[in-house]
Motif scaffolding. Structure first.
Motif, mmCIF file in Angstrom:
data_model
loop_
_atom_site.group_PDB
_atom_site.id
_atom_site.type_symbol
_atom_site.label_atom_id
_atom_site.label_comp_id
_atom_site.label_asym_id
_atom_site.label_seq_id
_atom_site.Cartn_x
_atom_site.Cartn_y
_atom_site.Cartn_z
ATOM 1 N N CYS A 19 0.844 -1.200 0.000
ATOM 2 C CA CYS A 19 0.000 0.000 0.000
ATOM 3 C C CYS A 19 0.877 1.248 0.000
ATOM 4 O O CYS A 19 1.827 1.351 0.780
ATOM 5 C CB CYS A 19 -0.911 0.009 1.227
ATOM 6 N N ARG A 20 0.554 2.208 -0.884
ATOM 7 C CA ARG A 20 1.375 3.410 -0.991
ATOM 8 C C ARG A 20 0.617 4.659 -0.557
ATOM 9 O O ARG A 20 0.835 5.758 -1.062
ATOM 10 C CB ARG A 20 1.908 3.530 -2.418
ATOM 11 N N GLU A 26 2.609 7.814 0.226
ATOM 12 C CA GLU A 26 3.048 8.660 -0.896
ATOM 13 C C GLU A 26 1.877 9.423 -1.510
ATOM 14 O O GLU A 26 2.027 10.555 -1.949
ATOM 15 C CB GLU A 26 3.727 7.793 -1.954
ATOM 16 N N CYS A 31 -0.098 3.509 -7.805
ATOM 17 C CA CYS A 31 0.054 2.391 -6.860
ATOM 18 C C CYS A 31 -0.264 1.103 -7.612
ATOM 19 O O CYS A 31 -1.321 0.978 -8.235
ATOM 20 C CB CYS A 31 -0.896 2.561 -5.678
#
Ligand code: SF4
Length: 364
Positions: A315-316, A319, A330
């Protein structure tokens, strides 16, 4: 804007759109700080109205999204205790913690109730004097005053089974962190500031953006024309080579904010360091219950064992919340992570950037 005719709205939208295109003579990256703006931008198709060189990126202004996993894990641990009722805004139910969610706990029998205001939680506490009612106090300066009001009301009414698990956060310190060393990798040419937060805070807490960071900033309302006008005001500043704090939403936001809400906040809460998902701990960016009201602070009064925190693999959200990437960047977006099966908080909340991108399309 309600006094404007549809024709006048169209004329103004055309004017702002044309002026933005004329003034934006280089690639510009503008951040809409607030999740409500993210959704409004998608709904109104504003990205499609802007020229290629004006890019809008989402910021850390979705309260559910920036609430870290350990808070969720703590709420889940409380929900497993007997005699506890958890009262929460609906958004929090589906947010994944380290190994469970409040939704899963509710399905397993935990007493978890959706409320629309902290004062609803107080009513539950009144109705169930034999239970401990814990309100999940999440949100920015917009919602924190109502939590403070609920605590003051509980004190006045002598209610001793009402508690808050606080994760209220302050927007200005997060923006400072993003624009200075903590936000390495983030380039932002201008900021659209959340009108509802500024309704409470006033303008003063945001002046540093222009004065110290040299970043143009405009407080914006939430209608399509508000946002277009605010983008125009930002682009105009950038083209002129100046950095100012301007208020597009002056019909609602007063420079001094809402003194009554500020007073309630200051009475119950003090500034504390707080952890933000994806950003880390930011000094003086959270609100902690003052010692005088500690008997309402769940963490202070009620013991609980919390599992070690884990983040969802891949999971990003961090960012996304810092504006480093847009959600489609992502690898899990739209594949392992969808609105039906969210992997991260940004896909859960209605104000989450990933949820907005998923619901309204890739845009630009
Ligand atoms: Fe996290 Fe899902 Fe957003 Fe990827 S798409 S950053 S997994 S919430």
């Amino acid at each position: 804007m309600k006094n404007l005719t549809a024709d006048r709205v169209r004329q103004l939208a055309d004017y702002y759109t044309a002026e933005i295109a004329r003034l934006a003579d280089r690639p510009l990256r503008l951040m809409e700080v607030c999740g409500t703006h993210t959704v409004a931008i998608f709904k109104a198709g504003i990205r499609q109205l802007l020229p290629e060189q004006v890019e809008l990126v989402s910021g850390p202004g979705c309260p559910v999204c920036v609430t870290p996993n350990d808070y969720l894990d703590t709420a889940i641990a409380y929900s497993r205790q007997s005699g506890v009722i958890i009262a929460t805004f609906g958004d929090m139910l589906r947010v994944p913690g380290s190994s469970s969610s409040l939704m899963q706990e509710k399905a397993r029998g935990a007493d978890i109730r959706i409320v629309y205001s902290p004062l609803d939680s107080l009513a539950i506490a009144r109705a169930h004097p034999d239970k401990r009612v814990i309100f999940l106090a999440v949100g920015f300066e917009t919602t924190a005053p109502t939590t403070a009001a609920a605590i003051l009301a509980a004190e006045q009414a002598g209610i001793d089974n009402f508690f808050v698990l606080t994760s209220h956060k302050l927007v200005p310190p997060a923006l400072r962190a993003l624009l200075t060393a903590g936000g390495a990798g983030v380039r932002v040419d201008g900021l659209l500031l959340p009108g509802h937060v500024c309704t409470v805070t006033g303008l003063a807490p945001f002046r540093f953006l222009a004065e110290e960071c040299g970043t143009p900033a405009v407080v914006a309302g939430f209608e399509a024309l508000d946002i277009l006008q605010a983008v125009y005001m930002l682009v105009k500043q950038i083209r002129a080579g100046v950095a100012r704090l301007e208020n597009q939403y002056a019909r609602v936001v007063r420079p001094e904010g809402n003194p009554a809400a500020q007073a309630a906040l200051a009475k119950v809460y003090g500034e504390v360091d707080a952890a933000w998902r994806g950003i880390g701990v930011i000094p003086a960016s959270g609100l902690g219950v003052r010692e005088e009201y500690a008997r309402f602070d769940a963490r202070y009064v009620l013991g609980v064992d919390v599992e070690p925190t884990r983040e969802a693999a891949g999971c990003r959200c961090g960012e996304v919340l810092r504006g480093v990437i847009k959600p489609p960047a992502c690898p899990l977006f739209g594949r392992a992570c969808t609105s039906d099966h969210p992997v991260g908080a940004c896909m859960v909340s209605v104000e989450g950037a990933c949820a907005a991108w998923y619901k309204y399309g890739a845009g630009r």
